[in-house]
Design a protein around this motif. Structure first.
Motif, PDB file in Angstrom:
ATOM      1  N   VAL A 199       0.847  -1.191   0.000  1.00 30.71           N
ATOM      2  CA  VAL A 199       0.000   0.000   0.000  1.00 30.71           C
ATOM      3  C   VAL A 199       0.884   1.243   0.000  1.00 30.71           C
ATOM      4  CG1 VAL A 199      -1.765   1.312   1.243  1.00 30.71           C
ATOM      5  CG2 VAL A 199      -1.847  -1.184   1.228  1.00 30.71           C
ATOM      6  N   GLY A 200       0.597   2.162  -0.918  1.00 29.24           N
ATOM      7  CA  GLY A 200       1.303   3.426  -0.980  1.00 29.24           C
ATOM      8  C   GLY A 200       0.370   4.580  -0.688  1.00 29.24           C
ATOM      9  N   LEU A 201       0.917   5.786  -0.693  1.00 31.87           N
ATOM     10  CA  LEU A 201       0.099   6.961  -0.420  1.00 31.87           C
ATOM     11  C   LEU A 201      -0.952   7.189  -1.506  1.00 31.87           C
ATOM     12  CD1 LEU A 201       2.749   9.448   1.010  1.00 31.87           C
ATOM     13  CD2 LEU A 201       0.959   8.232   2.249  1.00 31.87           C
ATOM     14  N   ARG A 202      -0.668   6.718  -2.726  1.00 32.04           N
ATOM     15  CA  ARG A 202      -1.667   6.824  -3.784  1.00 32.04           C
ATOM     16  C   ARG A 202      -2.907   6.005  -3.412  1.00 32.04           C
ATOM     17  NH1 ARG A 202      -1.250   7.568  -9.611  1.00 32.04           N
ATOM     18  NH2 ARG A 202       1.001   7.700  -9.326  1.00 32.04           N
ATOM     19  N   GLY A 203      -2.696   4.825  -2.837  1.00 35.43           N
ATOM     20  CA  GLY A 203      -3.824   4.006  -2.398  1.00 35.43           C
ATOM     21  C   GLY A 203      -4.593   4.654  -1.267  1.00 35.43           C
ATOM     22  N   ILE A 204      -3.875   5.337  -0.353  1.00 35.06           N
ATOM     23  CA  ILE A 204      -4.540   6.049   0.740  1.00 35.06           C
ATOM     24  C   ILE A 204      -5.426   7.162   0.188  1.00 35.06           C
ATOM     25  CG2 ILE A 204      -4.183   7.441   2.803  1.00 35.06           C
ATOM     26  CD1 ILE A 204      -3.481   4.535   3.205  1.00 35.06           C
ATOM     27  N   TRP A 205      -4.933   7.868  -0.831  1.00 38.20           N
ATOM     28  CA  TRP A 205      -5.737   8.934  -1.438  1.00 38.20           C
ATOM     29  C   TRP A 205      -6.979   8.357  -2.112  1.00 38.20           C
ATOM     30  CZ3 TRP A 205      -5.959  14.041  -1.074  1.00 38.20           C
ATOM     31  CH2 TRP A 205      -6.710  14.730  -2.005  1.00 38.20           C
ATOM     32  N   ALA A 206      -6.814   7.199  -2.761  1.00 45.84           N
ATOM     33  CA  ALA A 206      -7.968   6.544  -3.404  1.00 45.84           C
ATOM     34  C   ALA A 206      -9.013   6.147  -2.366  1.00 45.84           C
ATOM     35  CB  ALA A 206      -7.503   5.320  -4.190  1.00 45.84           C
ATOM     36  N   VAL A 207      -8.568   5.620  -1.233  1.00 50.32           N
ATOM     37  CA  VAL A 207      -9.504   5.260  -0.168  1.00 50.32           C
ATOM     38  C   VAL A 207     -10.173   6.511   0.398  1.00 50.32           C
ATOM     39  CG1 VAL A 207      -9.633   4.368   2.192  1.00 50.32           C
ATOM     40  CG2 VAL A 207      -8.403   3.087   0.454  1.00 50.32           C
ATOM     41  N   GLY A 208      -9.424   7.608   0.472  1.00 52.03           N
ATOM     42  CA  GLY A 208     -10.015   8.859   0.916  1.00 52.03           C
ATOM     43  C   GLY A 208     -11.127   9.323  -0.009  1.00 52.03           C
ATOM     44  N   LEU A 209     -10.936   9.119  -1.323  1.00 49.51           N
ATOM     45  CA  LEU A 209     -11.995   9.435  -2.277  1.00 49.51           C
ATOM     46  C   LEU A 209     -13.216   8.550  -2.052  1.00 49.51           C
ATOM     47  CD1 LEU A 209     -10.031  10.035  -5.598  1.00 49.51           C
ATOM     48  CD2 LEU A 209     -11.551  11.669  -4.469  1.00 49.51           C
ATOM     49  N   LEU A 210     -12.979   7.252  -1.821  1.00 52.33           N
ATOM     50  CA  LEU A 210     -14.101   6.347  -1.564  1.00 52.33           C
ATOM     51  C   LEU A 210     -14.829   6.724  -0.279  1.00 52.33           C
ATOM     52  CD1 LEU A 210     -12.542   2.877  -2.528  1.00 52.33           C
ATOM     53  CD2 LEU A 210     -14.119   4.291  -3.857  1.00 52.33           C
ATOM     54  N   ALA A 211     -14.110   7.304   0.671  1.00 52.26           N
ATOM     55  CA  ALA A 211     -14.759   7.764   1.906  1.00 52.26           C
ATOM     56  C   ALA A 211     -15.715   8.915   1.634  1.00 52.26           C
ATOM     57  CB  ALA A 211     -13.706   8.196   2.927  1.00 52.26           C
ATOM     58  N   GLY A 212     -15.568   9.558   0.465  1.00 52.77           N
ATOM     59  CA  GLY A 212     -16.490  10.615   0.097  1.00 52.77           C
ATOM     60  C   GLY A 212     -17.861  10.122  -0.315  1.00 52.77           C
ATOM     61  N   ILE A 213     -18.037   8.797  -0.400  1.00 52.72           N
ATOM     62  CA  ILE A 213     -19.370   8.237  -0.664  1.00 52.72           C
ATOM     63  C   ILE A 213     -20.143   8.321   0.643  1.00 52.72           C
ATOM     64  CG2 ILE A 213     -20.660   6.247  -1.532  1.00 52.72           C
ATOM     65  CD1 ILE A 213     -18.117   5.295  -2.885  1.00 52.72           C
ATOM     66  N   GLY A 214     -20.721   9.466   0.894  1.00 52.39           N
ATOM     67  CA  GLY A 214     -21.357   9.712   2.196  1.00 52.39           C
ATOM     68  C   GLY A 214     -22.857   9.611   2.122  1.00 52.39           C
ATOM     69  N   PHE A 215     -23.364   8.503   1.671  1.00 50.93           N
ATOM     70  CA  PHE A 215     -24.785   8.413   1.344  1.00 50.93           C
ATOM     71  C   PHE A 215     -25.677   8.483   2.580  1.00 50.93           C
ATOM     72  CE2 PHE A 215     -28.554   6.132  -0.361  1.00 50.93           C
ATOM     73  CZ  PHE A 215     -28.848   7.016  -1.370  1.00 50.93           C
ATOM     74  N   LEU A 244     -19.502  10.820  -7.977  1.00 53.19           N
ATOM     75  CA  LEU A 244     -18.183  11.185  -8.485  1.00 53.19           C
ATOM     76  C   LEU A 244     -17.065  10.577  -7.630  1.00 53.19           C
ATOM     77  CD1 LEU A 244     -18.651  14.935  -9.472  1.00 53.19           C
ATOM     78  CD2 LEU A 244     -18.251  12.997 -10.999  1.00 53.19           C
ATOM     79  N   ALA A 245     -17.246  10.568  -6.307  1.00 50.71           N
ATOM     80  CA  ALA A 245     -16.228   9.999  -5.426  1.00 50.71           C
ATOM     81  C   ALA A 245     -16.039   8.510  -5.700  1.00 50.71           C
ATOM     82  CB  ALA A 245     -16.619  10.221  -3.967  1.00 50.71           C
ATOM     83  N   GLY A 246     -17.141   7.790  -5.919  1.00 50.27           N
ATOM     84  CA  GLY A 246     -17.035   6.371  -6.235  1.00 50.27           C
ATOM     85  C   GLY A 246     -16.302   6.128  -7.536  1.00 50.27           C
ATOM     86  N   ILE A 247     -16.623   6.903  -8.567  1.00 51.56           N
ATOM     87  CA  ILE A 247     -15.981   6.736  -9.876  1.00 51.56           C
ATOM     88  C   ILE A 247     -14.490   7.074  -9.797  1.00 51.56           C
ATOM     89  CG2 ILE A 247     -15.900   7.617 -12.238  1.00 51.56           C
ATOM     90  CD1 ILE A 247     -18.932   8.018 -12.056  1.00 51.56           C
ATOM     91  N   LEU A 248     -14.164   8.227  -9.198  1.00 53.88           N
ATOM     92  CA  LEU A 248     -12.769   8.646  -9.111  1.00 53.88           C
ATOM     93  C   LEU A 248     -11.947   7.704  -8.230  1.00 53.88           C
ATOM     94  CD1 LEU A 248     -13.250  12.517  -8.761  1.00 53.88           C
ATOM     95  CD2 LEU A 248     -12.477  11.259 -10.780  1.00 53.88           C
ATOM     96  N   GLY A 249     -12.523   7.277  -7.099  1.00 61.35           N
ATOM     97  CA  GLY A 249     -11.807   6.357  -6.224  1.00 61.35           C
ATOM     98  C   GLY A 249     -11.534   5.028  -6.894  1.00 61.35           C
ATOM     99  N   PHE A 250     -12.539   4.494  -7.594  1.00 59.41           N
ATOM    100  CA  PHE A 250     -12.363   3.228  -8.304  1.00 59.41           C
ATOM    101  C   PHE A 250     -11.299   3.363  -9.392  1.00 59.41           C
ATOM    102  CE2 PHE A 250     -13.519   0.486 -11.924  1.00 59.41           C
ATOM    103  CZ  PHE A 250     -13.425  -0.759 -11.307  1.00 59.41           C
ATOM    104  N   ALA A 251     -11.347   4.465 -10.157  1.00 59.63           N
ATOM    105  CA  ALA A 251     -10.381   4.661 -11.235  1.00 59.63           C
ATOM    106  C   ALA A 251      -8.963   4.777 -10.683  1.00 59.63           C
ATOM    107  CB  ALA A 251     -10.746   5.909 -12.035  1.00 59.63           C
ATOM    108  N   LEU A 252      -8.800   5.507  -9.583  1.00 58.15           N
ATOM    109  CA  LEU A 252      -7.469   5.664  -9.005  1.00 58.15           C
ATOM    110  C   LEU A 252      -6.949   4.355  -8.435  1.00 58.15           C
ATOM    111  CD1 LEU A 252      -5.198   7.599  -8.406  1.00 58.15           C
ATOM    112  CD2 LEU A 252      -6.335   8.265  -6.291  1.00 58.15           C
ATOM    113  N   LEU A 253      -7.834   3.568  -7.831  1.00 55.61           N
ATOM    114  CA  LEU A 253      -7.415   2.256  -7.335  1.00 55.61           C
ATOM    115  C   LEU A 253      -6.961   1.354  -8.472  1.00 55.61           C
ATOM    116  CD1 LEU A 253      -9.970   1.301  -4.528  1.00 55.61           C
ATOM    117  CD2 LEU A 253      -7.507   1.594  -4.292  1.00 55.61           C
ATOM    118  N   ARG A 254      -7.720   1.341  -9.569  1.00 55.90           N
ATOM    119  CA  ARG A 254      -7.338   0.527 -10.721  1.00 55.90           C
ATOM    120  C   ARG A 254      -5.997   0.980 -11.290  1.00 55.90           C
ATOM    121  NH1 ARG A 254     -11.200  -2.605 -13.350  1.00 55.90           N
ATOM    122  NH2 ARG A 254      -9.411  -3.178 -14.642  1.00 55.90           N
TER     123      ARG A 254
END
Length: 266
Positions: A199-215, A244-254
């Motif tokens: 796990v790198g900091l890029r992965g942490i940022w991607a998880v942070g984006l997924l945390a934006g799914i605040g439904f 948008l957070a789900g799409i961006l987080g998924f794309a960054l993780l991939r």
């Protein structure tokens, strides 16, 4: 996704929801009934006493949960806190090691052995896990869809995207990732933790984006904070930012996984 990143995302989701519950308790409580709050504390103390005494049955905790729910409601705190506190008291440790292995080949004997193994598995589970598994299908397939259905309705007629919608969207799309990333970076710099393997900091940022799914909790707090057109704006901000957070987080993780799988990648 690396296992360490999955565990980080799961932990983050739990802490995020607990933080939302605390926000509700601290900022959306109109007044406190100290007598009811004291009685609630006494009932909660009984649940922790049961835990301390090693009680592994679920029903005593659930029975005490009913007066705890009522007293928290009467105290002026948001009632969701009652179930959070109760969950903290329910034992998580396994009552005994799991024992069971099937060596049978005959269908009837195999069925009997599997039934025995089911009983062993249930007996080896902690009370909190048993409660979680019992509630999961009801929560996943009934309660959450109904919650989303009744809380996500937005009247689009005449709706204008104002500061509330943009503020909510920026909080989820920018505030959440920045908070998660900077918190993890600070913990690393201070020596309070290390990154999981792979796990790198890029992965942490991607998880942070997924945390934006605040439904769910975001809609819930929006319903407490706003009404009328402002509430509709907040809902649009939550729904749009979550998508948008789900799409961006998924794309960054991939992208980060593809980069990590390259030969010689760090």
């Amino acid at each position: 996704m690396p296992l360490g990143l999955k565990l980080f995302l799961l932990t983050l989701a739990i802490v995020d929801d607990l933080g939302a519950v605390l926000v509700i308790a601290l900022f959306y409580t109109e007044g406190l009934n100290l007598e009811a709050l004291a009685w609630a504390g006494g009932v909660l103390g009984l649940t922790f006493l049961l835990h301390r005494l090693g009680v592994r049955w679920l029903w005593p905790y659930l029975l005490l949960g009913l007066p705890l729910w009522y007293l928290v409601l009467k105290s002026g705190l948001h009632v969701t806190l009652a179930w959070v506190f109760l969950a903290l008291a329910i034992p998580l440790r396994l009552p005994r090691p799991f024992q069971g292995a099937t060596r049978e080949e005959e269908p009837e004997a195999l069925e009997l052995e599997l039934e025995t193994m089911e009983e062993e598995v249930e007996a080896a589970q902690s009370p909190l896990h048993r409660l979680e598994h019992t509630l999961h299908p009801w929560v996943a397939y009934a309660i959450l869809p109904l919650f989303a259905f009744f809380n996500a309705g937005v009247a689009l007629a005449g709706l204008s995207l104002g500061s509330v919608a943009f503020g909510v969207a920026l909080g989820l799309l920018l505030g959440k990732p920045l908070g998660v990333f900077l918190g993890a970076w600070l913990a690393l710099r201070l020596g309070l933790g290390v990154l999981p393997e792979g796990v790198g900091l890029r992965g942490i940022w991607a998880v942070g984006l997924l945390a934006g799914i605040g439904f769910t909790m975001s809609l819930f707090i929006a319903g407490l904070a706003f009404d009328g057109e402002l509430l509709d704006q907040a809902k649009v901000g939550v729904l749009g930012a979550s998508l948008l957070a789900g799409i961006l987080g998924f794309a960054l993780l991939r992208a980060s996984q593809a980069r990590a799988s390259r030969p010689g990648a760090l």
